[in-house]
Design an enzyme around this catalytic site. Structure first.
Site, PDB file in Angstrom:
ATOM      1  N   SER A 147       0.825  -1.196   0.000  1.00 62.11           N
ATOM      2  CA  SER A 147       0.000   0.000   0.000  1.00 62.11           C
ATOM      3  C   SER A 147       0.874   1.267   0.000  1.00 62.11           C
ATOM      4  CB  SER A 147      -0.949  -0.048   1.202  1.00 62.11           C
ATOM      5  OG  SER A 147      -1.913   0.961   1.117  1.00 62.11           O
ATOM      6  N   ASP A 313      -8.973  -6.222  -4.564  1.00 64.56           N
ATOM      7  CA  ASP A 313      -8.617  -4.900  -4.025  1.00 64.56           C
ATOM      8  C   ASP A 313      -9.222  -3.824  -4.922  1.00 64.56           C
ATOM      9  OD1 ASP A 313      -7.402  -2.571  -3.153  1.00 64.56           O
ATOM     10  OD2 ASP A 313      -5.369  -3.382  -3.153  1.00 64.56           O
ATOM     11  N   HIS A 346      -8.114  -4.881  -0.206  1.00 64.26           N
ATOM     12  CA  HIS A 346      -6.803  -4.254  -0.016  1.00 64.26           C
ATOM     13  C   HIS A 346      -6.039  -4.877   1.159  1.00 64.26           C
ATOM     14  CE1 HIS A 346      -3.941  -1.044  -0.640  1.00 64.26           C
ATOM     15  NE2 HIS A 346      -4.061  -0.615   0.595  1.00 64.26           N
TER      16      HIS A 346
END
Lengths: 369, 192
Positions: A147, A313, A346
């Site tokens: 991320s 995601d 995610h």
């Protein structure tokens, strides 16, 4: 594995992307494993939004305080600390140890508060490079992150192409979409319109913008999970009721869960930090200086790459990772790409999937020391 | 004579290769070891992707049915489709895409016109099962079998020029009646 947090102090001023200068600062970090004699086995792990330098292991006397990527990092784990010297670093502007808005401003002696500068991914990487110097590491075997951490890994290959042998870029995006920025703005508005925010100078008032932080966290949480994962976990199950309450108290389990996550977050996270990390996310766009051409931006990238995305995601979709892969291929870089169909969204990057972890184990196993 | 050997013979030293449906990456490994040809594999299967990473072969987990949008025009010297053609749903757009991305393409497949396959259909009356075609009809990754004649007709239709063809049976080349006596075909092609 019992670990210990450490701090390094830097007195050489750091010029930030915004033009502001941080006169002096501290960086919190942890290390796992041993740096070898050739200093060739160091791996930097970069953290995402609300994590810290506590990547793996536990602190003495705190068996429940487990590092956020402990399923991946440790002795015998995919990133094996028997072989690698792993460093977790807390970014500048955090509220977990490195200098941030709650730290004293040397000019006033009071907390920086709203006056703490806006920091960017590029600034974090510049600070991490100084930490690497401090630890005697000229070149990392790998820099890894998920991320927002993945943005730092990408930026390492651009800022210091000669100092990274491998970049492991997980659940990444080369730039936030308008929708991503929109979610961040809602979170910031929640914080800044909280009457307890006081323009960012709430420390001296002895209050915390709890309501804003709660809502910011609730919004974030929605984007971390896939629709399917949320439905699977909560469905439409009612919370301690047989039917709808016909009022505005908690009806559904998901409401209770979000409130719980929001409450918990507001007890430990700093609102000024939250504003700054969402801005760091929004501003990151290495292609911006190249007319939006990511391939041109990556022409200077060093390192071999492993890119990993998760098909569920929807925050940073697989398509964003494929753009990174395309830019690397256009520049004839060595790259492998794993597109994992884990269902969690995610957050899958933090979870243990045998295919995902197996790939990381195999990849690290092939990094020569 | 092996398929990998035939393909390696067509690859110039240092050529950039893309292997579509690369399996565990052994062909790419072979091309790297014999020709120092840097390559990437494309593979959808999780277990194969993991084997590629273990074998230190660059692998990109993508679905060939989605096309080759990840690759720029003329970005490879050779794009290989080895033993994968018969498992693709839409061959025609993929072949076009291969010759957009690569200067040349190599395609290999089991020959459905091989006499043993013909006999199994014509006399025994069942779908062929053999060393080259090891699957039962109801449990196979293969969706579109073809013969040498069929493939060459498709190449003519798509505008692909065939530069070389090697037909094999039991590790040896077949030159007489290849569509009948060959169990496997390997083609080197370029845009027409």
């Amino acid at each position: 594995m019992i670990v210990q947090a450490q701090k390094a102090s830097f007195t050489e001023p750091l010029r930030l992307r915004s033009g502001a200068v941080l006169p002096a600062y501290e960086l919190a970090y942890e290390t796992y494993g041993k740096l070898n004699a050739a200093r060739s086995n160091a791996v930097l792990v970069c953290h995402a939004l609300n994590a810290s330098h506590h990547v793996a292991g536990t602190y003495a006397g705190e068996p429940d305080n487990v590092g956020w990527w402990d399923n991946l990092v440790g002795p015998g784990k995919p990133l094996d600390t028997d072989r690698f010297f792993v460093i977790g670093n807390n970014y500048l502007g955090s509220c977990f140890g490195s200098t941030g808005p709650a730290s004293p401003n040397p000019a006033t002696g009071k907390p920086w508060g709203a006056d703490f500068p806006v920091v960017t991914v590029e600034d974090w990487v510049a600070a991490q490079a100084r930490l690497a110097d401090h630890l005697g590491i000229e070149r990392f075997a790998a820099v890894m992150g998920g991320s927002l951490g993945a943005m730092q890994a990408l930026q390492w290959t651009l800022s210091y192409p000669g100092r990274v042998r491998h970049a492991i870029v997980i659940a990444a995006t080369p730039r936030l979409s308008a929708q991503n920025i929109a979610f961040n703005e809602v979170a910031r508005q929640a914080i800044m319109t909280d009457p307890d925010f006081h323009g960012g100078h709430y420390y001296e008032k002895g209050v915390v913008p709890v309501r804003g932080l709660r809502i910011a966290r609730m919004i974030g949480h929605i984007t971390y999970l896939s629709d399917d994962a949320m439905m699977e976990k909560f469905g439409r199950v009612l919370r301690g009721k047989d039917g709808p309450g016909f009022d505005f108290d908690v009806d559904f389990e998901i409401e209770s869960y979000l409130r719980y996550q929001g409450d918990k977050f507001a007890t430990y996270f700093d609102a000024n930090t939250y504003l700054r990390i969402t801005k760091a996310l929004d501003y990151y766009d290495p292609a911006a200086d190249y007319g939006g051409d990511l391939s041109a931006a990556f022409a200077r990238a060093g390192a071999d790459f492993l890119v990993v995305s998760f098909t569920s995601d929807w925050r940073f979709t697989s398509q964003r990772s494929r753009e990174i892969v395309r830019a690397l291929l256009d520049n004839k870089r060595v790259v492998s790409y794993l597109e994992n169909d884990a269902p969690q969204g995610h957050d899958a990057f933090l979870l243990e999937d045998p295919r995902y972890h197996g790939a990381l184990r195999a990849y690290f196993g092939n990094i020569p020391l | 004579m092996t398929e990998a050997g035939v393909i390696a013979g067509w690859i110039a030293p240092g050529a950039r290769v893309l292997d579509l449906g690369c399996g565990d990456g052994r062909l790419l490994r072979h091309l790297w070891e014999t020709k120092q040809a840097p390559g990437y594999g494309v593979e959808i299967d999780d277990a194969h992707v993991l084997e590629c990473i273990r074998n230190d072969v660059n692998v990109l987990q993508m679905d060939l049915e989605d096309g080759l949008a990840a690759f720029a025009d003329r970005s490879f010297d050779c794009v290989i489709l080895s033993e994968t053609l018969q498992a693709i749903h839409r061959q025609e757009p993929l072949l076009r895409d291969m010759l957009r991305v690569g200067r040349e393409a190599v395609v290999s497949f089991p020959n459905f016109g091989y006499w043993k396959a013909r006999i199994q259909i014509a006399l025994a009356g069942h779908m062929p099962v053999s060393k080259e075609l090891p699957y039962q009809w109801y449990d196979t990754p293969n969706v579109h079998h073809c013969t040498l004649v069929d493939f060459e007709a498709l190449c003519a239709k798509v505008g692909i020029r065939i530069l070389e063809r090697v037909v094999l049976r039991d590790g040896g080349p077949v030159s007489v009646l290849p569509n009948l006596l060959g169990s496997r075909a390997i083609y080197r092609c370029c845009p027409g």
